[in-house]
Scaffold this motif. Structure first.
Motif, PDB file in Angstrom:
ATOM      1  N   SER A 135       0.830  -1.206   0.000  1.00  0.00           N
ATOM      2  CA  SER A 135       0.000   0.000   0.000  1.00  0.00           C
ATOM      3  C   SER A 135       0.866   1.258   0.000  1.00  0.00           C
ATOM      4  N   ILE A 136       0.230   2.385  -0.235  1.00  0.00           N
ATOM      5  CA  ILE A 136       0.917   3.675  -0.236  1.00  0.00           C
ATOM      6  C   ILE A 136       0.554   4.408   1.058  1.00  0.00           C
ATOM      7  N   SER A 138      -0.433   7.145   3.856  1.00  0.00           N
ATOM      8  CA  SER A 138      -1.375   8.267   3.725  1.00  0.00           C
ATOM      9  C   SER A 138      -0.678   9.604   3.488  1.00  0.00           C
ATOM     10  N   ALA A 141       1.026  10.793  -2.076  1.00  0.00           N
ATOM     11  CA  ALA A 141      -0.059  10.826  -3.064  1.00  0.00           C
ATOM     12  C   ALA A 141      -0.411   9.402  -3.478  1.00  0.00           C
ATOM     13  N   ASP A 142      -1.709   9.142  -3.649  1.00  0.00           N
ATOM     14  CA  ASP A 142      -2.139   7.769  -3.936  1.00  0.00           C
ATOM     15  C   ASP A 142      -1.880   7.341  -5.380  1.00  0.00           C
ATOM     16  N   ASP A 143      -1.284   8.226  -6.179  1.00  0.00           N
ATOM     17  CA  ASP A 143      -0.930   7.853  -7.548  1.00  0.00           C
ATOM     18  C   ASP A 143       0.576   7.630  -7.698  1.00  0.00           C
ATOM     19  N   ASP A 166      -7.614  -0.245  -6.767  1.00  0.00           N
ATOM     20  CA  ASP A 166      -7.390   1.011  -7.478  1.00  0.00           C
ATOM     21  C   ASP A 166      -5.923   1.214  -7.832  1.00  0.00           C
ATOM     22  N   LEU A 167      -5.023   0.884  -6.890  1.00  0.00           N
ATOM     23  CA  LEU A 167      -3.595   1.025  -7.167  1.00  0.00           C
ATOM     24  C   LEU A 167      -3.208   0.183  -8.370  1.00  0.00           C
ATOM     25  N   LYS A 170      -4.773   1.489 -11.870  1.00  0.00           N
ATOM     26  CA  LYS A 170      -4.164   2.722 -12.386  1.00  0.00           C
ATOM     27  C   LYS A 170      -2.866   2.473 -13.154  1.00  0.00           C
TER      28      LYS A 170
END
Length: 302
Positions: A135-136, A138, A141-143, A166-167, A170
């Motif tokens: 995961s990224i 918080s 940025a999630d992109d 979603d990750l 994308k």
């Protein structure tokens, strides 16, 4: 060269407690401390197979120093960026209650440090392999994965992405070499329930149409499926063995797959190596050794 990215590495405190009771003082019957995080797990398994890699990410505080020291002891090259504030997280994993974990938050990652990582990654080139796993945080940025793959697009780098929903979706337009959803994650993407190996194939092919080159679907006790860039589809039941520790099995699978592919550039061999590494880790106290992986590989292929 092989690189693994773990944005939020951890010091994993793995304990067993006999007859655990809520609300009371419990004492450990065994304990172990290891550097963790999905990318670091991949580097660990690659190292066990005799393959060098460099771990990238962010470290901070006294826990970060401990992670760095343990990476050095394990022979994993440390390319992690040091943060001046905070401390790397501690994750508590309770072995006696399977799947029970308490994961820390980790430090805030300033934008300038993210830019430093991007500069590191920009130096990668033809023939390199990059694992983006987990995961990224918080504070980022999630992109982040999308930006990394956009920057590296067209440079001849084989990129492996082990991330959820979603990750994962994308990054597909940037044609990752390998993605590894499990059957539940694949089902969530398409709003279906996938219980059999046959049922995952059409949905894995849809992810190929969206850009993934190879789609490896793990299915725990049901086995695994590979829809390969060659157009071939491979499937296999789970090897026989006792589940001891499921933590890191998926990371072991992608490490084993890429180790197998780099060895022979043969998808069937890579698929079998992926299953062998993932299962061997699940059957052992810690991440699988070369000998444990070889033993399961022999069971699969005989």
């Amino acid at each position: 060269m092989i690189y693994t990215v773990t944005f939020n590495p951890s010091l994993d405190y793995i304990v067993s407690v006999e007859d655990f009771k809520l609300g009371l003082t419990n004492r450990t019957s065994s304990e172990l401390m290891l550097p963790g995080g999905k990318g670091i797990n991949v580097s660990t398994v690659l190292g066990n197979l005799g393959i060098e890699s460099t771990a990238l990410g962010f470290l901070a505080g006294f826990t970060g120093k401990e992670i760095a020291g343990r990476l050095d002891q394990m022979g994993i090259k440390n390319g992690c960026i040091w943060l001046e504030e905070g401390y790397s997280r501690i994750n508590v994993k309770l072995k006696s209650i399977d799947g029970t974990e308490i994961n820390g938050q980790g430090p805030e990652i300033p934008e300038k440090k993210v830019e430093e990582l991007m500069k590191q990654l920009s130096a990668l080139g033809e023939g390199d392999v990059l694992f983006l796993a987990g995961s990224i945080p918080s504070s980022m940025a999630d992109d982040a994965y999308q930006k990394i793959m956009e920057m590296l697009d067209g440079k001849g780098i084989r990129i492996v992405v082990d991330a959820t929903r979603d990750l994962l979706m994308k990054v597909l337009p940037y044609h990752p070499f390998l993605i590894k959803p499990n059957n539940h994650e694949l089902g969530e993407i398409f709003g279906v329930e996938l219980k059999t190996r046959e049922s995952v194939v059409p949905y894995a092919k849809q992810l190929q149409k969206k850009g993934a080159q190879n789609v490896l679907v793990s299915m725990a006790g049901e086995g695994a499926v590979l829809v390969a860039a060659s157009g071939e589809v491979f499937e296999a039941p789970a090897p026989k063995g006792k589940l001891i520790n499921g933590v890191g099995a998926g990371d072991s699978m992608v490490a084993g797959f890429m180790a197998g592919y780099m060895e022979k550039e043969d998808y069937l061999h890579a698929f079998h190596m992926g299953i062998a590494a993932g299962s061997a880790s699940a059957f052992s106290e810690n991440l699988a050794t070369r000998e444990e992986i070889a033993s399961v590989y022999e069971q699969i292929t005989k």
